[in-house]
Design a protein around this motif. Structure first.
Motif, PDB file in Angstrom:
ATOM      1  N   ALA A 124      -3.267   8.017  -5.555  1.00 28.87           N
ATOM      2  CA  ALA A 124      -2.660   8.809  -4.486  1.00 28.87           C
ATOM      3  C   ALA A 124      -2.614   8.040  -3.171  1.00 28.87           C
ATOM      4  N   ARG A 125      -1.552   8.263  -2.424  1.00 28.20           N
ATOM      5  CA  ARG A 125      -1.467   7.768  -1.049  1.00 28.20           C
ATOM      6  C   ARG A 125      -2.270   8.730  -0.177  1.00 28.20           C
ATOM      7  N   CYS A 126      -3.085   8.188   0.737  1.00 29.19           N
ATOM      8  CA  CYS A 126      -4.001   9.036   1.492  1.00 29.19           C
ATOM      9  C   CYS A 126      -4.303   8.430   2.851  1.00 29.19           C
ATOM     10  N   ALA A 127      -4.170   9.229   3.896  1.00 32.33           N
ATOM     11  CA  ALA A 127      -4.611   8.836   5.237  1.00 32.33           C
ATOM     12  C   ALA A 127      -6.026   9.360   5.440  1.00 32.33           C
ATOM     13  N   SER A 184      -1.517   6.538   8.870  1.00 27.92           N
ATOM     14  CA  SER A 184      -0.373   7.359   9.243  1.00 27.92           C
ATOM     15  C   SER A 184      -0.824   8.716   9.751  1.00 27.92           C
ATOM     16  N   GLU A 185       0.013   9.334  10.580  1.00 32.15           N
ATOM     17  CA  GLU A 185      -0.320  10.637  11.155  1.00 32.15           C
ATOM     18  C   GLU A 185      -0.198  11.779  10.151  1.00 32.15           C
ATOM     19  N   ALA A 186       0.552  11.594   9.095  1.00 28.32           N
ATOM     20  CA  ALA A 186       0.680  12.622   8.058  1.00 28.32           C
ATOM     21  C   ALA A 186       1.241  11.982   6.799  1.00 28.32           C
ATOM     22  N   VAL A 187       0.478  12.030   5.721  1.00 26.21           N
ATOM     23  CA  VAL A 187       0.902  11.472   4.434  1.00 26.21           C
ATOM     24  C   VAL A 187       0.941  12.621   3.432  1.00 26.21           C
ATOM     25  N   THR A 188       2.094  12.841   2.850  1.00 28.03           N
ATOM     26  CA  THR A 188       2.234  13.845   1.788  1.00 28.03           C
ATOM     27  C   THR A 188       2.420  13.110   0.476  1.00 28.03           C
ATOM     28  N   ASP A 189       1.559  13.406  -0.484  1.00 29.83           N
ATOM     29  CA  ASP A 189       1.657  12.818  -1.820  1.00 29.83           C
ATOM     30  C   ASP A 189       1.337  13.921  -2.825  1.00 29.83           C
ATOM     31  N   GLY A 190       2.355  14.421  -3.483  1.00 29.98           N
ATOM     32  CA  GLY A 190       2.153  15.532  -4.402  1.00 29.98           C
ATOM     33  C   GLY A 190       1.674  16.757  -3.649  1.00 29.98           C
ATOM     34  N   ASN A 191       0.518  17.279  -4.039  1.00 32.42           N
ATOM     35  CA  ASN A 191      -0.016  18.467  -3.375  1.00 32.42           C
ATOM     36  C   ASN A 191      -0.995  18.128  -2.245  1.00 32.42           C
ATOM     37  N   LEU A 192      -1.129  16.844  -1.913  1.00 34.59           N
ATOM     38  CA  LEU A 192      -2.054  16.412  -0.855  1.00 34.59           C
ATOM     39  C   LEU A 192      -1.311  16.092   0.433  1.00 34.59           C
ATOM     40  N   ALA A 207      -6.908  11.862  12.032  1.00 38.17           N
ATOM     41  CA  ALA A 207      -7.903  12.541  12.871  1.00 38.17           C
ATOM     42  C   ALA A 207      -7.227  13.618  13.705  1.00 38.17           C
ATOM     43  N   TRP A 208      -8.002  14.242  14.600  1.00 41.60           N
ATOM     44  CA  TRP A 208      -7.524  15.369  15.388  1.00 41.60           C
ATOM     45  C   TRP A 208      -6.291  15.066  16.210  1.00 41.60           C
ATOM     46  N   ASN A 209      -6.103  13.831  16.631  1.00 43.21           N
ATOM     47  CA  ASN A 209      -4.909  13.516  17.417  1.00 43.21           C
ATOM     48  C   ASN A 209      -3.639  13.535  16.569  1.00 43.21           C
ATOM     49  N   ASP A 210      -3.771  13.709  15.250  1.00 42.36           N
ATOM     50  CA  ASP A 210      -2.626  13.870  14.347  1.00 42.36           C
ATOM     51  C   ASP A 210      -2.436  15.327  13.922  1.00 42.36           C
TER      52      ASP A 210
END
Length: 190
Positions: free
Chosen positions: A132-135, A154-162, A167-170
């Motif tokens: 999975a891709r994950c921040a 990255s500020e937001a990574v979507t991979d499947g259901n994840l 951090a909080w600044n994202d």
């Protein structure tokens, strides 16, 4: 489909990563439910920040917030999605078998899971990051990789259901992506 979303946190959870999703979910018409290891006292959240004279982040006491349910009592079937904020709470929550059971069940059911900052430590411990891709917070990137995930800064990574973030600044991009996935999932199950 239920409009309840579970938020797993505990003492040492990052205030902004707990309360921002809590309020965004309410604003979007969902009912956030806080799960912690205990319900007999409020969870002590913290505030992490950076100062020029420290090599790492500092920690100050944040808000206290009541838990709605004990993690051991959580039935994942009662919730549409899961949010795992960061802070230090994930460091010890990843050793709680009920937390791992809940995360694995959400993942097996392909329900949306959002994690930020140190939250991916729980995803790694649950064994759901393989491929999975994950921040996440940069300091947890070795844990993400060791669990078979591909770390992305990255500020937001979507991979499947994840849906993961650093951090909080994202928080804004992270919750925007999570709510989009949550709505898409709700539409697909109608």
């Amino acid at each position: 489909m239920t409009k309840r979303v579970l938020i797993i946190t505990g003492d040492g959870g990052e205030t902004l990563e707990v309360l921002y999703p809590y309020e965004r979910l309410r604003e979007a018409g969902y009912t956030p439910v806080i799960a912690a290891q205990h319900t007999d006292r409020p969870v002590q959240l913290v505030v992490h920040d950076f100062v020029d004279t420290f090599d790492t982040y500092t920690e100050k006491l944040g808000h206290r917030w009541p838990a709605d349910i004990a993690i051991a009592e959580v039935n994942p079937d009662d919730y549409a999605a899961l949010v795992i904020p960061g802070g230090r709470a994930p460091e010890y929550l990843r050793m709680n078998e009920d937390v791992l059971r809940v995360v694995r069940t959400f993942h097996e059911q392909r329900k949306p899971i959002a994690a930020t900052c140190h939250g991916p430590l729980i995803l790694a411990a649950a064994g759901i990051l393989e491929g999975a891709r994950c921040a996440g917070f940069a300091m947890v990137s070795p844990d993400i990789r060791a669990a078979g995930g591909r770390y992305e800064d990255s500020e937001a990574v979507t991979d499947g259901n994840l849906v993961t973030a650093r951090a909080w600044n994202d928080n804004g991009p992270w919750m925007r992506a999570f709510l989009a996935l949550l709505e898409a999932t709700a539409t697909a199950t109608k």
